[in-house]
Design a protein around this motif. Structure first.
Motif, PDB file in Angstrom:
ATOM      1  N   ASP A   1       0.832  -1.211   0.000  1.00 11.64           N
ATOM      2  CA  ASP A   1       0.000   0.000   0.000  1.00 11.64           C
ATOM      3  C   ASP A   1       0.865   1.260   0.000  1.00 11.64           C
ATOM      4  N   MET A   2       1.897   1.269   0.855  1.00 14.74           N
ATOM      5  CA  MET A   2       2.787   2.424   0.919  1.00 14.74           C
ATOM      6  C   MET A   2       3.559   2.594  -0.386  1.00 14.74           C
ATOM      7  N   CYS A   3       3.982   1.485  -0.964  1.00 10.89           N
ATOM      8  CA  CYS A   3       4.751   1.523  -2.201  1.00 10.89           C
ATOM      9  C   CYS A   3       3.928   2.119  -3.338  1.00 10.89           C
ATOM     10  N   VAL A   4       2.703   1.647  -3.497  1.00 10.55           N
ATOM     11  CA  VAL A   4       1.871   2.145  -4.600  1.00 10.55           C
ATOM     12  C   VAL A   4       1.477   3.602  -4.363  1.00 10.55           C
ATOM     13  N   SER A   5       1.336   4.004  -3.103  1.00 10.17           N
ATOM     14  CA  SER A   5       1.045   5.413  -2.795  1.00 10.17           C
ATOM     15  C   SER A   5       2.171   6.317  -3.276  1.00 10.17           C
ATOM     16  N   ARG A   6       3.410   5.888  -3.052  1.00 11.88           N
ATOM     17  CA  ARG A   6       4.545   6.719  -3.459  1.00 11.88           C
ATOM     18  C   ARG A   6       4.761   6.675  -4.966  1.00 11.88           C
ATOM     19  N   MET A   7       4.429   5.545  -5.584  1.00  7.43           N
ATOM     20  CA  MET A   7       4.471   5.491  -7.047  1.00  7.43           C
ATOM     21  C   MET A   7       3.519   6.521  -7.645  1.00  7.43           C
TER      22      MET A   7
END
Length: 213
Positions: free
Chosen positions: A101-107
């Motif tokens: 979730d955090m990864c896709v948010s930053r993407m």
């Protein structure tokens, strides 16, 4: 009403309830569908990475402003801060501390950041429109990838930025475009690495279990 009729009616009601409650929006093979979505994003990022180099070569005409990392001096870093070009959202390897979730948010945050910067610069410098459109498509593809895996993203920090307020001449515009393209290229490198990591993610399974596979 005889017993046979009662049983038949109950069967119909049960069948209707099961059909209504079935998760029809979920893909039949979430892992494969997610992997295909990741691959689509990766192909687009690879295209953007090539186009950044091409665009930089065609619009940056000040000597010394190249995409070679060794050419990025402390003076250029000071210019970046002065011009108000934000840092790139940091992408890390998936873990219990840095979730999907955090990864896709930053993407998504990175894609929106660079699309916005290129839109701002397009008003002062030609040749950036196609790249800006590709970044818009990238945000769409990442959102589709996120939805496929039913991931959530944090969109609370979506502050607007008008880069043109700090651009007072052609030199500022050239440096801002150069720095933006340099950061975008580095963001693409980080995206590819993170997407390869995301390809191992299994929707519906905790990362701890996935990492042990």
């Amino acid at each position: 009403m005889n017993a046979f009729t009662v049983v038949a009616l109950l069967h119909c009601f049960l069948l209707a309830a099961l059909v209504q409650s079935a998760p029809v929006s979920l893909p039949s093979n979430p892992s494969q569908t997610f992997k295909e979505a990741v691959e689509r994003v990766m192909r687009l990022v690879e295209k953007i990475r090539k186009d950044v180099r091409s665009v930089h070569g065609s619009i940056i005409n000040i000597d010394g402003l190249t995409l070679d990392p060794s050419s990025q001096t402390g003076q250029l870093e000071m210019m970046r801060i002065t011009l108000g070009i934000p840092d790139t959202p940091v992408l890390k390897e998936l873990s219990e501390q840095f979730t999907a979730d955090m990864c896709v948010s930053r993407m998504l945050a990175g894609g929106r950041l660079y699309q916005g910067l290129l839109v701002d610069l397009s008003g002062r410098l030609g040749g950036l429109e196609a790249l800006s459109a590709e970044l818009r498509d990238l945000v769409t593809h990442i959102n589709q990838m996120k939805d496929t895996a039913q991931l959530s993203s944090d969109s609370s920090d979506q502050s607007s930025l008008d880069l043109t307020l700090n651009l007072h001449g052609n030199y500022d515009v050239q440096v801002a475009a150069h720095l933006t393209l340099c950061q975008l290229l580095e963001f693409c490198h980080d995206l590819i690495r993170s997407l390869r990591n995301m390809a191992l993610y299994r929707p519906g399974i905790s990362w701890e279990h996935t990492a042990g596979m």
